[in-house]
Design a protein around this motif. Structure first.
Motif, mmCIF file in Angstrom:
data_model
loop_
_atom_site.group_PDB
_atom_site.id
_atom_site.type_symbol
_atom_site.label_atom_id
_atom_site.label_comp_id
_atom_site.label_asym_id
_atom_site.label_seq_id
_atom_site.Cartn_x
_atom_site.Cartn_y
_atom_site.Cartn_z
ATOM 1 N N MET A 375 -3.298 3.860 -41.457
ATOM 2 C CA MET A 375 -4.721 3.553 -41.947
ATOM 3 C C MET A 375 -4.950 2.383 -42.442
ATOM 4 O O MET A 375 -4.041 1.603 -42.703
ATOM 5 C CB MET A 375 -4.947 4.754 -42.696
ATOM 6 C CG MET A 375 -4.463 4.766 -44.189
ATOM 7 S SD MET A 375 -4.912 5.929 -45.374
ATOM 8 C CE MET A 375 -6.825 5.733 -45.463
ATOM 9 N N ALA A 376 -6.132 1.962 -42.517
ATOM 10 C CA ALA A 376 -6.669 0.478 -43.079
ATOM 11 C C ALA A 376 -7.366 0.885 -44.428
ATOM 12 O O ALA A 376 -8.444 1.137 -44.639
ATOM 13 C CB ALA A 376 -7.647 -0.026 -42.056
ATOM 14 N N PRO A 377 -6.416 0.965 -45.564
ATOM 15 C CA PRO A 377 -6.934 1.093 -47.057
ATOM 16 C C PRO A 377 -7.856 -0.030 -46.931
ATOM 17 O O PRO A 377 -7.753 -1.048 -46.925
ATOM 18 C CB PRO A 377 -5.673 1.196 -47.864
ATOM 19 C CG PRO A 377 -4.525 1.136 -46.809
ATOM 20 C CD PRO A 377 -5.067 0.504 -45.588
ATOM 21 N N VAL A 378 -8.969 0.733 -48.059
ATOM 22 C CA VAL A 378 -10.098 -0.418 -48.546
ATOM 23 C C VAL A 378 -9.156 -1.363 -49.713
ATOM 24 O O VAL A 378 -8.446 -0.809 -50.436
ATOM 25 C CB VAL A 378 -10.762 0.296 -49.119
ATOM 26 C CG1 VAL A 378 -11.861 -0.415 -50.165
ATOM 27 C CG2 VAL A 378 -11.646 1.210 -48.315
ATOM 28 N N GLY A 379 -9.532 -2.606 -49.221
ATOM 29 C CA GLY A 379 -9.217 -3.699 -50.250
ATOM 30 C C GLY A 379 -7.856 -4.304 -49.948
ATOM 31 O O GLY A 379 -7.324 -5.290 -50.537
ATOM 32 N N LEU A 380 -7.013 -3.585 -48.845
ATOM 33 C CA LEU A 380 -5.700 -4.051 -48.865
ATOM 34 C C LEU A 380 -5.356 -5.133 -47.285
ATOM 35 O O LEU A 380 -4.562 -5.789 -47.266
ATOM 36 C CB LEU A 380 -4.744 -2.905 -48.514
ATOM 37 C CG LEU A 380 -4.294 -2.312 -49.745
ATOM 38 C CD1 LEU A 380 -3.205 -0.974 -49.398
ATOM 39 C CD2 LEU A 380 -4.005 -3.023 -50.860
ATOM 40 N N GLY A 381 -6.505 -4.952 -46.546
ATOM 41 C CA GLY A 381 -6.677 -5.781 -45.368
ATOM 42 C C GLY A 381 -5.420 -5.388 -44.380
ATOM 43 O O GLY A 381 -4.339 -5.233 -44.495
ATOM 44 N N GLY A 382 -6.101 -4.957 -43.155
ATOM 45 C CA GLY A 382 -5.240 -4.707 -42.103
ATOM 46 C C GLY A 382 -4.817 -3.113 -42.399
ATOM 47 O O GLY A 382 -5.279 -2.403 -43.187
ATOM 48 N N THR A 383 -3.817 -2.622 -41.479
ATOM 49 C CA THR A 383 -3.267 -1.367 -41.555
ATOM 50 C C THR A 383 -1.918 -1.125 -42.366
ATOM 51 O O THR A 383 -1.184 -1.983 -42.275
ATOM 52 C CB THR A 383 -3.361 -0.745 -40.200
ATOM 53 O OG1 THR A 383 -2.502 -1.253 -39.251
ATOM 54 C CG2 THR A 383 -4.620 -0.830 -39.571
ATOM 55 N N ARG A 384 -1.722 -0.205 -42.885
ATOM 56 C CA ARG A 384 -0.310 0.171 -43.469
ATOM 57 C C ARG A 384 0.185 1.593 -43.208
ATOM 58 O O ARG A 384 -0.872 2.540 -42.649
ATOM 59 C CB ARG A 384 -0.541 0.363 -44.936
ATOM 60 C CG ARG A 384 -1.057 -1.155 -45.568
ATOM 61 C CD ARG A 384 -0.184 -2.047 -45.596
ATOM 62 N NE ARG A 384 1.300 -1.294 -46.583
ATOM 63 C CZ ARG A 384 1.134 -1.368 -47.919
ATOM 64 N NH1 ARG A 384 0.083 -1.930 -48.726
ATOM 65 N NH2 ARG A 384 2.073 -1.053 -48.670
ATOM 66 N N TRP A 414 -9.356 9.365 -45.005
ATOM 67 C CA TRP A 414 -9.081 9.444 -46.441
ATOM 68 C C TRP A 414 -7.916 10.456 -46.728
ATOM 69 O O TRP A 414 -7.859 11.576 -45.938
ATOM 70 C CB TRP A 414 -10.591 10.260 -46.982
ATOM 71 C CG TRP A 414 -10.339 10.531 -48.553
ATOM 72 C CD1 TRP A 414 -10.616 9.538 -49.604
ATOM 73 C CD2 TRP A 414 -10.166 11.850 -49.005
ATOM 74 N NE1 TRP A 414 -10.507 10.166 -50.833
ATOM 75 C CE2 TRP A 414 -10.294 11.438 -50.610
ATOM 76 C CE3 TRP A 414 -10.145 13.175 -48.761
ATOM 77 C CZ2 TRP A 414 -10.351 12.686 -51.426
ATOM 78 C CZ3 TRP A 414 -9.874 14.156 -49.495
ATOM 79 C CH2 TRP A 414 -9.875 14.064 -50.949
ATOM 80 N N VAL A 415 -7.239 10.104 -47.732
ATOM 81 C CA VAL A 415 -6.180 11.053 -48.117
ATOM 82 C C VAL A 415 -6.230 10.971 -49.600
ATOM 83 O O VAL A 415 -6.154 9.696 -50.173
ATOM 84 C CB VAL A 415 -4.776 10.323 -47.681
ATOM 85 C CG1 VAL A 415 -3.508 11.198 -48.141
ATOM 86 C CG2 VAL A 415 -4.619 10.054 -46.291
ATOM 87 N N PRO A 416 -6.315 12.048 -50.167
ATOM 88 C CA PRO A 416 -6.322 12.154 -51.519
ATOM 89 C C PRO A 416 -5.169 11.494 -52.322
ATOM 90 O O PRO A 416 -4.156 11.616 -51.791
ATOM 91 C CB PRO A 416 -6.659 13.865 -51.903
ATOM 92 C CG PRO A 416 -6.048 14.477 -50.628
ATOM 93 C CD PRO A 416 -6.172 13.338 -49.366
ATOM 94 N N GLN A 417 -5.556 10.847 -53.479
ATOM 95 C CA GLN A 417 -4.477 10.448 -54.303
ATOM 96 C C GLN A 417 -3.790 9.146 -53.725
ATOM 97 O O GLN A 417 -3.059 8.428 -54.151
ATOM 98 C CB GLN A 417 -3.349 11.263 -54.760
ATOM 99 C CG GLN A 417 -3.959 12.573 -55.481
ATOM 100 C CD GLN A 417 -2.703 13.367 -55.488
ATOM 101 O OE1 GLN A 417 -1.623 13.236 -55.977
ATOM 102 N NE2 GLN A 417 -3.080 14.990 -55.373
ATOM 103 N N VAL A 418 -4.334 8.709 -52.725
ATOM 104 C CA VAL A 418 -3.719 7.793 -51.703
ATOM 105 C C VAL A 418 -4.773 6.587 -51.116
ATOM 106 O O VAL A 418 -4.674 5.371 -51.882
ATOM 107 C CB VAL A 418 -3.051 8.130 -50.361
ATOM 108 C CG1 VAL A 418 -2.325 7.119 -49.471
ATOM 109 C CG2 VAL A 418 -2.048 9.207 -50.763
ATOM 110 N N ALA A 419 -5.721 6.901 -50.473
ATOM 111 C CA ALA A 419 -6.636 5.730 -50.002
ATOM 112 C C ALA A 419 -7.971 6.372 -49.385
ATOM 113 O O ALA A 419 -7.740 7.521 -48.670
ATOM 114 C CB ALA A 419 -5.946 4.769 -49.133
ATOM 115 N N THR A 420 -8.773 5.418 -49.109
ATOM 116 C CA THR A 420 -10.099 5.496 -48.182
ATOM 117 C C THR A 420 -9.984 4.493 -47.068
ATOM 118 O O THR A 420 -9.666 3.298 -47.640
ATOM 119 C CB THR A 420 -11.281 5.498 -49.106
ATOM 120 O OG1 THR A 420 -11.404 6.584 -50.015
ATOM 121 C CG2 THR A 420 -12.433 5.417 -48.206
#
Length: 442
Positions: A375-384, A414-420
């Protein structure tokens, strides 16, 4: 009928029980009535305090002795005299254990029946101060630890023991002065039972050393139970309601408090007493020296697990069950494993846990994590990869398959406790937002 040695006035027993507060006027109570002197005394006292309309009796006919039916008839006569309804349960032969503790089986059988029939009231057992002394001495001999010295609690859920402040001699005296006959169970004198040996041999020896030996044992148990409340409060302060603890913080505690914290964590996880956890204290604390995840089997199906520097306990093997994917409406809610996942409308000024409604294609999919998910988490840039995100967020390995992954048209949102995910985030241009939430419900 067995003569009593103590001729205390009958009303002294009533007043002692009344002062204990376990029986109250009008409060429903189911008295477990064997027909012996203690239960006969308890039934009479219960009627005197709660009133006959609030009292019922339960007799369990185990069918273990030739006199069992005579005991049942005696209980019926007594209840008719006192104006108390009597429920009788018979234990089938097939229910008796082929081996093991016969007394423990019988006790659990009547406790279960009392809980089932209490109907919103209490179930009262006729344990006396004499029984309390025997219990403390037996447990002390059989299992180390402070819990052995606490004895029986006056209340355990709906089970109450109103006679713990009264001796066996006093219950007999009460029955004599009230003209109440009782039945003697000859098996109570059989030396094959450990409690009989404690009563006839150990307590007799202690009384030969000091006439107040029994009273001193009972008083000690009462004081320790009061002090246990202080110790429990100290454990509460350390844990703050958490089910895990930082291993470094655990190691910094005084050894006695460390043991109590370990026992609390283990018992909360196991749902039963777990003294073996505290006994392995040094080995558990040493798990902090391992990198990643380390665990130790402490016995009885219980494991100590240290992950990312935090200690918790787990039972059995890690669950291999994975919840099936489910559809989530916008708005809507859906059950996913132990979680309830909800989606509701939210004001656009909110940001945390929010998704831009225009980016979603309902229904959303709620599914478990799959190896290779990105997924591409908000604020991290790119996918992880989710695997890396789980590691970054310190999500224990055993919980990763349990967390709901919410996706829209195959893309993880979205994944709870992980990222949007960045493509779904709320921006200044957002006109409608939805709030996603997941909470454990079972």
């Amino acid at each position: 009928m067995t003569p009593a040695r103590d001729c205390a006035p009958a009303d002294a027993v009533v007043e002692a029980v009344r002062a204990g507060g376990l029986l109250e006027p009008g409060r429903p109570v189911m008295v477990m009535l064997s027909g012996g002197r203690d239960s006969v005394c308890l039934l009479d006292v219960a009627v005197a305090i709660a009133g006959p309309g609030a009292v019922r009796a339960l007799h369990v006919n185990y069918g273990l002795r030739p006199e069992a039916d005579d005991d049942q008839r005696h209980c019926r006569r007594l209840c008719r005299r006192l104006g108390v309804p009597l429920a009788v349960e018979r234990a089938g032969r097939s229910a008796r254990p082929a081996q093991g503790n016969l007394q423990a089986w019988a006790r659990e059988l009547r406790y279960e029946a009392a809980r089932r029939l209490a109907a919103g009231g209490d179930g009262a057992a006729g344990h006396t101060a004499s029984d309390q002394a025997e219990t403390v001495l037996y447990r002390l001999a059989a299992s180390p630890g402070r819990r052995a010295l606490l004895g029986m609690a006056p209340r355990e859920g709906v089970l109450v023991r109103p006679l713990l402040g009264v001796t066996r001699e006093q219950t007999a005296a009460h029955c004599r002065l009230r003209g109440l006959e009782w039945r003697d169970d000859p098996s109570n004198a059989w030396p094959v039972f450990a409690r009989t040996r404690v009563r006839d041999d150990l307590l007799a020896a202690l009384r030969s050393l000091h006439p107040s030996a029994q009273a001193n044992v009972v008083r000690t148990a009462q004081l320790l139970r009061e002090e246990a409340e202080v110790l429990d409060a100290a454990v509460d302060a350390v844990l703050g309601g958490a089910r895990s603890i930082d291993v470094g913080a655990l190691g910094a505690l005084p050894a006695a408090l460390r043991r109590l914290v370990l026992r609390r964590l283990a018992e909360d996880s196991a749902g039963r007493p777990a003294p073996q956890a505290a006994a392995r204290m040094e080995e558990i604390v040493a798990l902090a020296g391992h990198s990643g995840t380390a665990s130790l089997d402490v016995g009885a199906g219980l494991r100590a697990v240290v992950e990312y520097g935090r200690l918790r306990f787990a039972t059995g093997q890690a669950s291999s069950e994975v919840a099936e994917p489910a559809a989530l409406g916008v708005p809507g809610s859906v059950r996913f494993g132990a979680y309830l996942v909800t989606c509701g409308w939210a004001p656009p000024e909110r940001r945390d846990g929010m998704l831009d409604a225009r980016t979603l294609s309902p229904p959303l999919t709620v599914r478990p994590w799959r190896p290779g998910d990105r997924m591409a988490p908000v604020g991290l840039g790119g996918t992880r990869s989710l695997q890396d995100l789980f590691t970054d967020r310190r999500i224990p390995r055993e919980r990763r398959h349990e967390l709901p992954v919410v996706a829209s048209r195959g893309r993880i949102a979205w994944v709870p406790q992980v990222a949007t995910a960045e493509p779904f985030r709320v921006t200044e241009a957002t006109r409608e937002a939805v709030c996603l939430a997941a909470r454990v419900v079972a």
